[in-house]
Each structure stands twice: as C-alpha cells, then as structure tokens.
Design a protein around this motif. Structure first.
Motif, PDB file in Angstrom:
ATOM      1  N   LYS A 131      20.429  23.196  90.609  1.00 29.03           N
ATOM      2  CA  LYS A 131      19.045  23.545  90.956  1.00 29.03           C
ATOM      3  C   LYS A 131      18.933  24.480  92.156  1.00 29.03           C
ATOM      4  O   LYS A 131      17.990  25.256  92.229  1.00 29.03           O
ATOM      5  N   ASP A 132      19.874  24.444  93.076  1.00 31.85           N
ATOM      6  CA  ASP A 132      19.796  25.289  94.266  1.00 31.85           C
ATOM      7  C   ASP A 132      20.519  26.625  94.114  1.00 31.85           C
ATOM      8  O   ASP A 132      20.450  27.458  95.003  1.00 31.85           O
TER       9      ASP A 132
ATOM     10  N   PHE B 258      20.137  29.541  88.522  1.00 34.83           N
ATOM     11  CA  PHE B 258      19.213  28.592  87.912  1.00 34.83           C
ATOM     12  C   PHE B 258      17.844  29.221  87.672  1.00 34.83           C
ATOM     13  O   PHE B 258      17.145  28.866  86.735  1.00 34.83           O
ATOM     14  N   THR B 259      17.465  30.188  88.526  1.00 34.15           N
ATOM     15  CA  THR B 259      16.170  30.839  88.370  1.00 34.15           C
ATOM     16  C   THR B 259      16.258  32.146  87.587  1.00 34.15           C
ATOM     17  O   THR B 259      15.241  32.743  87.272  1.00 34.15           O
TER      18      THR B 259
ATOM     19  N   PHE C 199      16.868  20.866  81.252  1.00 30.08           N
ATOM     20  CA  PHE C 199      16.854  21.297  82.650  1.00 30.08           C
ATOM     21  C   PHE C 199      15.491  21.886  83.024  1.00 30.08           C
ATOM     22  O   PHE C 199      14.989  21.664  84.120  1.00 30.08           O
ATOM     23  N   ALA C 200      14.885  22.641  82.118  1.00 30.62           N
ATOM     24  CA  ALA C 200      13.573  23.236  82.384  1.00 30.62           C
ATOM     25  C   ALA C 200      12.523  22.142  82.574  1.00 30.62           C
ATOM     26  O   ALA C 200      11.679  22.233  83.477  1.00 30.62           O
TER      27      ALA C 200
ATOM     28  N   TYR D 191      22.193  18.810  86.865  1.00 27.84           N
ATOM     29  CA  TYR D 191      20.947  19.442  87.311  1.00 27.84           C
ATOM     30  C   TYR D 191      20.920  19.532  88.833  1.00 27.84           C
ATOM     31  O   TYR D 191      20.563  20.563  89.399  1.00 27.84           O
TER      32      TYR D 191
ATOM     33  N   SER E 257      13.012  20.478  85.876  1.00 33.09           N
ATOM     34  CA  SER E 257      12.525  21.376  86.918  1.00 33.09           C
ATOM     35  C   SER E 257      11.006  21.303  87.045  1.00 33.09           C
ATOM     36  O   SER E 257      10.466  21.292  88.150  1.00 33.09           O
ATOM     37  N   GLU E 258      10.309  21.237  85.921  1.00 30.77           N
ATOM     38  CA  GLU E 258       8.851  21.102  85.924  1.00 30.77           C
ATOM     39  C   GLU E 258       8.426  19.780  86.556  1.00 30.77           C
ATOM     40  O   GLU E 258       7.419  19.713  87.253  1.00 30.77           O
TER      41      GLU E 258
ATOM     42  N   MET F 158      16.601  30.442  82.756  1.00 33.15           N
ATOM     43  CA  MET F 158      17.739  29.769  83.332  1.00 33.15           C
ATOM     44  C   MET F 158      19.004  30.336  82.690  1.00 33.15           C
ATOM     45  O   MET F 158      19.136  30.360  81.485  1.00 33.15           O
TER      46      MET F 158
ATOM     47  N   THR G  81      14.241  14.203  90.704  1.00 32.99           N
ATOM     48  CA  THR G  81      15.068  13.391  89.808  1.00 32.99           C
ATOM     49  C   THR G  81      15.276  12.022  90.443  1.00 32.99           C
ATOM     50  O   THR G  81      15.344  11.904  91.662  1.00 32.99           O
TER      51      THR G  81
END
Length: 180
Positions: A116-117, A121-122, A68-69, A112, A72-73, A1, A77
């Motif tokens: 996330k989009d 973020f990736t 955040f990781a 977050y 994401s897992e 991230m 939310t």
C-alpha cells in the motif's frame, strides 16, 4: 494498480520484485525495508505473479488486484491475528468460503500492507506486454533457447561426423584357456 513484476516465492515470506534472470535463476529484490537481493533457483523455486493470482469464487474467480482495490477503498485493514472472515466477506464478496482458508486471507492482507505504501500501488497497469525488465527477460530467454537449440544441433552433427569417420571395430577373437 500495477502488480506486474511483483512475485511471491514459495518457501519465502514477503513479496519480491522480479529484477532479472540469469542462467542459475531469477534475480529478485525484496520489497521490505531491507531491499535484499535474492537469486531464486529456476529448477526448484515456484514464483507466483500477483498479477495472475485469483481467489476462488462461487461463480467466477476474483482477481487479487480487485480485492486490493476494495481494501484500499475501505481504508484500513484489521489485525491479521484476528478473525478475517467478516472483513473478507466485505472486500471479496462472492468468494468461496470453503476453498478460501484463513491462511489465504491472512496472506492477502499482509501483502496489501506491504504494497500500500509503494508507488507502484497507485500506478495504472500498463497495457504493454510487460515492463522493460520483463521484455528484456523474454528476449533473453528466446535468445538462450535459440542458442541451446543451435548448440544441440551442432553437437548432434559433430557426433554424426565422428561416427562416420571412425574405423570399423575389430572382431573379437574367442580364445579359451585350457587346463588352468
């Protein structure tokens, strides 16, 4: 991230990407759908880089990127208007429950949801000292500091020269008027 260059600005909602800097302030671009550009004044605006933000922990501080990781897992939310304490206990185990307020949790979940989009973020965090924009900002700041120092030295030198060249001041004579 990759959170490098993403900042939160005091007094403004949302997140911003640091685009550049000029002599007035920081040039920021909003991460929302509007992509508005803002110049944040250097003297009275506080910026907080998401890369540097940590959450109080009982033993060690917890980095925002780690939280955040884990979110994401987890996948989803909860609504920010609901009680976030149970959710936050799962994604940030070991956080100090007395120092981390509900408003902090709400802010983290909101951030977050904004990030996330986005493609960053990736991305993996680069190991270099900064993004090209940040490297350029650092170079400009060093150049500006050197220019300021050289200008101050030149003006101080010219002031000294002026004092050496100026004529001595005349002595003031004391006169008094009597009988007025």
């Amino acid at each position: 991230m990759n959170l490098r260059g993403i900042v939160a600005v005091s007094g403004r909602p949302g997140l911003f990407k640091l685009v550049g800097q000029n002599k007035v302030g920081y040039i920021l671009e909003g991460l929302d759908a509007q992509k508005t550009k803002v110049v944040a004044n250097i003297t009275n605006t506080k910026l907080a880089s998401l890369e540097d933000i940590t959450v109080y922990g009982e033993e060690d501080e917890i980095k925002l990127a780690d939280i955040f990781a884990k979110i994401s897992e987890k996948g989803s939310t909860p609504d920010v208007k609901s009680d976030l304490r149970p959710f936050f206990l799962e994604v940030a185990p070991g956080h100090d429950q007395e120092k981390v307020y509900a408003s902090d949790m709400k802010k983290i979940v909101t951030w977050y949801n904004l990030l996330k989009d986005l493609p960053l973020f990736t991305e993996d965090t680069p190991e270099t000292p900064g993004s090209p924009a940040e490297v350029k900002l650092a170079e400009e700041k060093v150049a500006a500091d050197k220019k300021t120092k050289s200008t101050a030295t030149k003006s101080a030198g010219s002031a000294k020269a002026t004092t050496k060249i100026s004529a001595p001041a005349k002595k003031a004579s004391m006169t008094s008027k009597k009988g007025v």
